[in-house]
Motif scaffolding. Structure first.
Motif, PDB file in Angstrom:
ATOM      1  N   LYS A 118      24.508  -9.384  47.195  1.00  0.00           N
ATOM      2  CA  LYS A 118      24.398  -9.062  45.524  1.00  0.00           C
ATOM      3  C   LYS A 118      23.364  -8.171  45.144  1.00  0.00           C
ATOM      4  CE  LYS A 118      23.866 -11.936  41.240  1.00  0.00           C
ATOM      5  NZ  LYS A 118      25.008 -11.114  40.668  1.00  0.00           N
ATOM      6  N   ARG A 119      23.891  -6.915  44.784  1.00  0.00           N
ATOM      7  CA  ARG A 119      22.773  -6.071  44.217  1.00  0.00           C
ATOM      8  C   ARG A 119      22.468  -6.404  42.899  1.00  0.00           C
ATOM      9  NH1 ARG A 119      25.975  -3.530  48.394  1.00  0.00           N
ATOM     10  NH2 ARG A 119      24.821  -2.508  49.940  1.00  0.00           N
ATOM     11  N   PHE A 120      21.333  -6.205  42.449  1.00  0.00           N
ATOM     12  CA  PHE A 120      21.063  -6.260  41.007  1.00  0.00           C
ATOM     13  C   PHE A 120      19.570  -5.668  40.849  1.00  0.00           C
ATOM     14  CE2 PHE A 120      17.097  -9.119  41.334  1.00  0.00           C
ATOM     15  CZ  PHE A 120      17.151  -9.226  42.767  1.00  0.00           C
ATOM     16  N   GLY A 121      19.095  -5.639  39.669  1.00  0.00           N
ATOM     17  CA  GLY A 121      17.655  -4.923  39.285  1.00  0.00           C
ATOM     18  C   GLY A 121      17.938  -3.611  39.615  1.00  0.00           C
ATOM     19  N   PHE A 122      18.551  -2.953  38.844  1.00  0.00           N
ATOM     20  CA  PHE A 122      18.919  -1.406  39.291  1.00  0.00           C
ATOM     21  C   PHE A 122      17.770  -0.467  38.589  1.00  0.00           C
ATOM     22  CE2 PHE A 122      22.951  -3.345  39.540  1.00  0.00           C
ATOM     23  CZ  PHE A 122      23.550  -2.804  40.983  1.00  0.00           C
ATOM     24  N   TYR A 123      17.409   0.570  38.852  1.00  0.00           N
ATOM     25  CA  TYR A 123      16.306   1.348  38.378  1.00  0.00           C
ATOM     26  C   TYR A 123      16.656   2.905  38.786  1.00  0.00           C
ATOM     27  CZ  TYR A 123      14.916   0.531  43.397  1.00  0.00           C
ATOM     28  OH  TYR A 123      15.236   0.285  44.589  1.00  0.00           O
ATOM     29  N   THR A 124      15.971   3.712  37.807  1.00  0.00           N
ATOM     30  CA  THR A 124      15.894   5.066  38.216  1.00  0.00           C
ATOM     31  C   THR A 124      14.696   5.468  39.012  1.00  0.00           C
ATOM     32  OG1 THR A 124      14.635   5.742  36.069  1.00  0.00           O
ATOM     33  CG2 THR A 124      17.126   5.844  36.210  1.00  0.00           C
ATOM     34  N   ASP A 144      11.813   3.033  37.521  1.00  0.00           N
ATOM     35  CA  ASP A 144      11.990   2.558  35.883  1.00  0.00           C
ATOM     36  C   ASP A 144      13.213   1.837  35.698  1.00  0.00           C
ATOM     37  OD1 ASP A 144      11.793   2.321  33.205  1.00  0.00           O
ATOM     38  OD2 ASP A 144      11.499   4.455  32.892  1.00  0.00           O
ATOM     39  N   TYR A 145      12.864   0.437  35.734  1.00  0.00           N
ATOM     40  CA  TYR A 145      13.988  -0.491  35.497  1.00  0.00           C
ATOM     41  C   TYR A 145      14.442  -0.447  34.105  1.00  0.00           C
ATOM     42  CZ  TYR A 145      12.810  -2.741  40.042  1.00  0.00           C
ATOM     43  OH  TYR A 145      12.873  -3.015  41.249  1.00  0.00           O
ATOM     44  N   GLY A 146      13.847   0.015  33.211  1.00  0.00           N
ATOM     45  CA  GLY A 146      14.320   0.166  31.896  1.00  0.00           C
ATOM     46  C   GLY A 146      15.230   1.333  31.617  1.00  0.00           C
ATOM     47  N   ARG A 147      15.260   2.056  32.469  1.00  0.00           N
ATOM     48  CA  ARG A 147      16.678   3.251  32.623  1.00  0.00           C
ATOM     49  C   ARG A 147      17.657   2.745  33.338  1.00  0.00           C
ATOM     50  NH1 ARG A 147      14.416   8.009  30.032  1.00  0.00           N
ATOM     51  NH2 ARG A 147      12.401   7.808  29.375  1.00  0.00           N
ATOM     52  N   GLY A 148      17.583   1.590  34.067  1.00  0.00           N
ATOM     53  CA  GLY A 148      18.592   1.260  35.189  1.00  0.00           C
ATOM     54  C   GLY A 148      19.882   0.829  34.749  1.00  0.00           C
ATOM     55  N   GLY A 149      20.095   0.547  33.556  1.00  0.00           N
ATOM     56  CA  GLY A 149      21.391   0.174  33.101  1.00  0.00           C
ATOM     57  C   GLY A 149      21.617  -1.355  33.189  1.00  0.00           C
ATOM     58  N   ASN A 150      20.504  -2.154  33.344  1.00  0.00           N
ATOM     59  CA  ASN A 150      20.904  -3.467  33.664  1.00  0.00           C
ATOM     60  C   ASN A 150      21.169  -4.407  32.451  1.00  0.00           C
ATOM     61  OD1 ASN A 150      19.430  -3.822  36.391  1.00  0.00           O
ATOM     62  ND2 ASN A 150      17.819  -2.666  35.407  1.00  0.00           N
ATOM     63  N   ALA A 155      15.428  -9.730  32.805  1.00  0.00           N
ATOM     64  CA  ALA A 155      14.400  -9.765  32.719  1.00  0.00           C
ATOM     65  C   ALA A 155      13.635  -8.468  33.557  1.00  0.00           C
ATOM     66  CB  ALA A 155      13.635 -10.907  33.213  1.00  0.00           C
ATOM     67  N   SER A 156      14.541  -8.077  34.567  1.00  0.00           N
ATOM     68  CA  SER A 156      14.026  -7.076  35.468  1.00  0.00           C
ATOM     69  C   SER A 156      13.810  -5.724  34.735  1.00  0.00           C
ATOM     70  CB  SER A 156      14.779  -6.886  36.573  1.00  0.00           C
ATOM     71  OG  SER A 156      16.192  -6.203  36.241  1.00  0.00           O
ATOM     72  N   ALA A 157      14.437  -5.705  33.437  1.00  0.00           N
ATOM     73  CA  ALA A 157      14.455  -4.231  32.546  1.00  0.00           C
ATOM     74  C   ALA A 157      12.844  -4.095  32.364  1.00  0.00           C
ATOM     75  CB  ALA A 157      15.342  -4.480  31.618  1.00  0.00           C
ATOM     76  N   GLY A 158      12.310  -4.774  32.456  1.00  0.00           N
ATOM     77  CA  GLY A 158      10.734  -4.572  31.933  1.00  0.00           C
ATOM     78  C   GLY A 158       9.859  -4.146  33.148  1.00  0.00           C
ATOM     79  N   LEU A 159      10.378  -4.048  34.373  1.00  0.00           N
ATOM     80  CA  LEU A 159       9.488  -3.729  35.359  1.00  0.00           C
ATOM     81  C   LEU A 159       9.330  -2.311  35.392  1.00  0.00           C
ATOM     82  CD1 LEU A 159      11.065  -5.874  38.085  1.00  0.00           C
ATOM     83  CD2 LEU A 159       8.760  -6.074  37.325  1.00  0.00           C
TER      84      LEU A 159
END
Length: 207
Positions: A118-124, A144-150, A155-159
């Motif tokens: 299960k892939r999750f927590g995407f980032y550039t 940059d998880y904020g640009r990962g389209g999550n 919550a991972s978007a803040g990493l």
């Protein structure tokens, strides 16, 4: 009587088919175990002395991950996998997936299955931009998880992860340091993660 000269022609030999890289051992190296036993202060010194990873060398590979310090085992997130791919425009992206939380020496096995984790927590992934807000370590790559389209409330978007190559001669071993974005603030997470090249991964991810 006339004679006709003939020229022998040869058919070029077909190019050899590309071969898959040999399987890599699904166990941490001695260097990884050494890093895993280090204090956060010692890992900070390793991180500061690290070099910038080769961005092009990440795409298409998955890395075994180990969070440090040890209390991540109690949280059930000691071990994980990070993968990287490159899109058609040439941008590099990455993902995480969970693995069995077995002993460190027992290998990394994706969940819910090895063949379909299960892939999750995407980032550039990109070199750190010295003019950007996230520019704490200029010798690192920024995940940059904020640009990962999550998803919006993921919550991972803040990493914001910084990643360096531990040893200049070894592109297979990386060290990461995580921060969490709260508005304009960047909060250190008092942790590191170790990445070691694991296996070839997808060359693209449908999202």
């Amino acid at each position: 009587m006339t004679t006709t000269a003939t020229t022998a022609t040869t058919t070029p030999a077909p190019a050899p088919a590309p071969t898959a890289p040999p399987p890599r051992p699904n166990q941490p190296s001695a260097r990884v175990l050494e890093l895993e036993r280090m204090s956060l202060a010692a890992l900070e010194q390793v991180f500061v002395r690290g070099v910038t990873p080769d961005l092009a060398g990440l795409a298409g590979w998955e890395f075994r991950g180990l969070n440090s310090p040890a209390h991540f085992k109690l949280l059930g997130i000691k071990k994980f996998v990070k993968g990287f791919w490159r899109d058609a425009a040439g941008a590099t992206w990455g993902y995480n997936y969970p693995v069995e939380q077995n002993r460190i020496a027992d290998g990394w096995y994706g969940l819910p299955s090895v063949t379909a984790p299960k892939r999750f927590g995407f980032y550039t992934v990109a070199p750190v931009d010295p003019t950007a807000r996230d520019n704490r370590y200029l010798h690192a790559l920024l995940l940059d998880y904020g640009r990962g389209g999550n998803p919006r409330f993921d919550a991972s978007a803040g990493l914001r992860d910084y990643v360096v190559q531990v040893d200049a001669a070894d592109p297979d071993l990386l060290l990461g340091k995580a921060y969490y974005a709260l508005g304009p603030l960047r909060v250190p997470t008092a942790s590191f993660f170790i990445l070691e090249r694991h296996q070839p991964g997808p060359t693209t991810i449908a999202r």
